[in-house]
Design a protein around this motif. Sequence first.
Motif, PDB file in Angstrom:
ATOM      1  N   VAL A  54       0.837  -1.201   0.000  1.00 20.90           N
ATOM      2  CA  VAL A  54       0.000   0.000   0.000  1.00 20.90           C
ATOM      3  C   VAL A  54       0.873   1.253   0.000  1.00 20.90           C
ATOM      4  O   VAL A  54       0.610   2.212  -0.733  1.00 20.90           O
ATOM      5  CB  VAL A  54      -0.966  -0.009   1.201  1.00 20.90           C
ATOM      6  CG1 VAL A  54      -1.642   1.342   1.373  1.00 20.90           C
ATOM      7  CG2 VAL A  54      -2.015  -1.111   1.039  1.00 20.90           C
ATOM      8  N   LEU A  55       1.935   1.234   0.819  1.00 19.84           N
ATOM      9  CA  LEU A  55       2.828   2.393   0.840  1.00 19.84           C
ATOM     10  C   LEU A  55       3.490   2.622  -0.518  1.00 19.84           C
ATOM     11  O   LEU A  55       3.648   3.761  -0.964  1.00 19.84           O
ATOM     12  CB  LEU A  55       3.886   2.235   1.929  1.00 19.84           C
ATOM     13  CG  LEU A  55       3.380   2.379   3.364  1.00 19.84           C
ATOM     14  CD1 LEU A  55       4.470   2.002   4.353  1.00 19.84           C
ATOM     15  CD2 LEU A  55       2.873   3.785   3.616  1.00 19.84           C
ATOM     16  N   GLN A  56       3.864   1.543  -1.195  1.00 17.78           N
ATOM     17  CA  GLN A  56       4.456   1.678  -2.527  1.00 17.78           C
ATOM     18  C   GLN A  56       3.446   2.250  -3.520  1.00 17.78           C
ATOM     19  O   GLN A  56       3.809   3.075  -4.371  1.00 17.78           O
ATOM     20  CB  GLN A  56       4.991   0.338  -3.005  1.00 17.78           C
ATOM     21  CG  GLN A  56       6.258  -0.078  -2.289  1.00 17.78           C
ATOM     22  CD  GLN A  56       6.723  -1.475  -2.665  1.00 17.78           C
ATOM     23  OE1 GLN A  56       5.982  -2.262  -3.260  1.00 17.78           O
ATOM     24  NE2 GLN A  56       7.959  -1.794  -2.306  1.00 17.78           N
ATOM     25  N   MET A  57       2.198   1.839  -3.406  1.00 19.11           N
ATOM     26  CA  MET A  57       1.165   2.400  -4.297  1.00 19.11           C
ATOM     27  C   MET A  57       0.993   3.893  -4.042  1.00 19.11           C
ATOM     28  O   MET A  57       0.850   4.678  -4.980  1.00 19.11           O
ATOM     29  CB  MET A  57      -0.167   1.670  -4.102  1.00 19.11           C
ATOM     30  CG  MET A  57      -0.217   0.310  -4.749  1.00 19.11           C
ATOM     31  SD  MET A  57      -1.870  -0.420  -4.768  1.00 19.11           S
ATOM     32  CE  MET A  57      -2.009  -0.988  -3.099  1.00 19.11           C
ATOM     33  N   ILE A  58       1.021   4.281  -2.761  1.00 14.80           N
ATOM     34  CA  ILE A  58       0.884   5.700  -2.433  1.00 14.80           C
ATOM     35  C   ILE A  58       2.095   6.476  -2.941  1.00 14.80           C
ATOM     36  O   ILE A  58       1.959   7.603  -3.443  1.00 14.80           O
ATOM     37  CB  ILE A  58       0.685   5.901  -0.913  1.00 14.80           C
ATOM     38  CG1 ILE A  58      -0.652   5.299  -0.479  1.00 14.80           C
ATOM     39  CG2 ILE A  58       0.751   7.372  -0.541  1.00 14.80           C
ATOM     40  CD1 ILE A  58      -0.860   5.243   1.018  1.00 14.80           C
ATOM     41  N   GLU A  59       3.292   5.875  -2.828  1.00 14.99           N
ATOM     42  CA  GLU A  59       4.502   6.527  -3.353  1.00 14.99           C
ATOM     43  C   GLU A  59       4.358   6.820  -4.836  1.00 14.99           C
ATOM     44  O   GLU A  59       4.783   7.869  -5.322  1.00 14.99           O
ATOM     45  CB  GLU A  59       5.726   5.632  -3.152  1.00 14.99           C
ATOM     46  CG  GLU A  59       6.296   5.630  -1.764  1.00 14.99           C
ATOM     47  CD  GLU A  59       7.527   4.751  -1.674  1.00 14.99           C
ATOM     48  OE1 GLU A  59       8.472   4.958  -2.466  1.00 14.99           O
ATOM     49  OE2 GLU A  59       7.542   3.847  -0.819  1.00 14.99           O
ATOM     50  N   LEU A  91      -1.697  11.613  -4.229  1.00 18.90           N
ATOM     51  CA  LEU A  91      -2.302  12.826  -4.780  1.00 18.90           C
ATOM     52  C   LEU A  91      -1.365  14.023  -4.715  1.00 18.90           C
ATOM     53  O   LEU A  91      -1.403  14.896  -5.580  1.00 18.90           O
ATOM     54  CB  LEU A  91      -3.601  13.137  -4.033  1.00 18.90           C
ATOM     55  CG  LEU A  91      -4.701  12.073  -4.149  1.00 18.90           C
ATOM     56  CD1 LEU A  91      -5.902  12.458  -3.302  1.00 18.90           C
ATOM     57  CD2 LEU A  91      -5.107  11.892  -5.607  1.00 18.90           C
ATOM     58  N   THR A  92      -0.526  14.072  -3.676  1.00 21.17           N
ATOM     59  CA  THR A  92       0.378  15.212  -3.530  1.00 21.17           C
ATOM     60  C   THR A  92       1.808  14.721  -3.332  1.00 21.17           C
ATOM     61  O   THR A  92       2.044  13.573  -2.955  1.00 21.17           O
ATOM     62  CB  THR A  92      -0.017  16.073  -2.305  1.00 21.17           C
ATOM     63  OG1 THR A  92       0.167  15.290  -1.124  1.00 21.17           O
ATOM     64  CG2 THR A  92      -1.461  16.544  -2.393  1.00 21.17           C
ATOM     65  N   CYS A  93       2.741  15.614  -3.540  1.00 21.48           N
ATOM     66  CA  CYS A  93       4.159  15.288  -3.297  1.00 21.48           C
ATOM     67  C   CYS A  93       4.395  14.984  -1.820  1.00 21.48           C
ATOM     68  O   CYS A  93       5.193  14.112  -1.473  1.00 21.48           O
ATOM     69  CB  CYS A  93       5.058  16.434  -3.732  1.00 21.48           C
ATOM     70  SG  CYS A  93       5.142  16.625  -5.524  1.00 21.48           S
ATOM     71  N   GLU A  94       3.705  15.705  -0.960  1.00 15.89           N
ATOM     72  CA  GLU A  94       3.837  15.482   0.483  1.00 15.89           C
ATOM     73  C   GLU A  94       3.378  14.073   0.852  1.00 15.89           C
ATOM     74  O   GLU A  94       4.041  13.367   1.628  1.00 15.89           O
ATOM     75  CB  GLU A  94       3.024  16.520   1.257  1.00 15.89           C
ATOM     76  CG  GLU A  94       3.146  16.357   2.762  1.00 15.89           C
ATOM     77  CD  GLU A  94       2.278  17.346   3.530  1.00 15.89           C
ATOM     78  OE1 GLU A  94       2.368  17.318   4.765  1.00 15.89           O
ATOM     79  OE2 GLU A  94       1.516  18.110   2.907  1.00 15.89           O
ATOM     80  N   LYS A 103       5.795  11.215   2.436  1.00 16.16           N
ATOM     81  CA  LYS A 103       5.501  10.567   3.717  1.00 16.16           C
ATOM     82  C   LYS A 103       5.445   9.048   3.562  1.00 16.16           C
ATOM     83  O   LYS A 103       5.930   8.314   4.421  1.00 16.16           O
ATOM     84  CB  LYS A 103       4.183  11.087   4.292  1.00 16.16           C
ATOM     85  CG  LYS A 103       4.284  12.459   4.893  1.00 16.16           C
ATOM     86  CD  LYS A 103       2.961  12.894   5.488  1.00 16.16           C
ATOM     87  CE  LYS A 103       3.054  14.272   6.107  1.00 16.16           C
ATOM     88  NZ  LYS A 103       1.783  14.707   6.691  1.00 16.16           N
ATOM     89  N   ALA A 104       4.851   8.589   2.483  1.00 16.61           N
ATOM     90  CA  ALA A 104       4.775   7.146   2.230  1.00 16.61           C
ATOM     91  C   ALA A 104       6.169   6.557   2.052  1.00 16.61           C
ATOM     92  O   ALA A 104       6.472   5.480   2.568  1.00 16.61           O
ATOM     93  CB  ALA A 104       3.910   6.859   1.008  1.00 16.61           C
ATOM     94  N   ARG A 105       7.028   7.258   1.360  1.00 18.04           N
ATOM     95  CA  ARG A 105       8.405   6.790   1.141  1.00 18.04           C
ATOM     96  C   ARG A 105       9.172   6.734   2.461  1.00 18.04           C
ATOM     97  O   ARG A 105       9.863   5.761   2.762  1.00 18.04           O
ATOM     98  CB  ARG A 105       9.129   7.689   0.149  1.00 18.04           C
ATOM     99  CG  ARG A 105      10.494   7.174  -0.268  1.00 18.04           C
ATOM    100  CD  ARG A 105      11.164   8.035  -1.354  1.00 18.04           C
ATOM    101  NE  ARG A 105      10.297   8.276  -2.514  1.00 18.04           N
ATOM    102  CZ  ARG A 105       9.702   9.450  -2.786  1.00 18.04           C
ATOM    103  NH1 ARG A 105       9.903  10.504  -2.018  1.00 18.04           N
ATOM    104  NH2 ARG A 105       8.943   9.587  -3.850  1.00 18.04           N
ATOM    105  N   LEU A 106       9.050   7.775   3.271  1.00 15.08           N
ATOM    106  CA  LEU A 106       9.735   7.811   4.568  1.00 15.08           C
ATOM    107  C   LEU A 106       9.239   6.692   5.486  1.00 15.08           C
ATOM    108  O   LEU A 106      10.037   6.024   6.150  1.00 15.08           O
ATOM    109  CB  LEU A 106       9.532   9.165   5.249  1.00 15.08           C
ATOM    110  CG  LEU A 106      10.283  10.341   4.654  1.00 15.08           C
ATOM    111  CD1 LEU A 106       9.824  11.647   5.290  1.00 15.08           C
ATOM    112  CD2 LEU A 106      11.774  10.152   4.837  1.00 15.08           C
TER     113      LEU A 106
END
Length: 91
Positions: free
Chosen positions: A11-16, A20-23, A27-30
Motif C-alpha cells: 500500500v505504501l508503494q502504491m501511495i509513493e 495525490l500530492t508530493c507530500e 511521507k509514504a516513502r519515509l
Amino acid sequence: MIALFSSVIDVLQMIEEDGLTCEQKSKARLLSNSLHSFDVVFCLHFMKLLLGITNELSQDLQKNERDIINAMQSVGVCKHQLQELRVEDDR
C-alpha cells in the motif's frame, strides 16, 4: 503477520507512485523506509515472540469460568518460558 507487513508495504508503494500530492508520496516513502529499519524489524520480531508466549495465559485469564488453578499453572508456564528467553539472551 508477514502477510500483513507485506500488505502495508504494498500500500505504501502504491501511495509513493500514485499519491495525490508530493507530500503524501514523500511521507509514504519515509514510512516505508523506516519500516525496513533494523529497530522496527527487531521490535516486530520480539513482540511476535513475546505475545506468542503470553497468549495462552491471556486466553486463560479472559475465560468466563474463573479457573484459578489453571490460570496459576499458565502463569507458571509463562514465567518459565520468559525466563528461558532471558537466559538465551544472556548467552
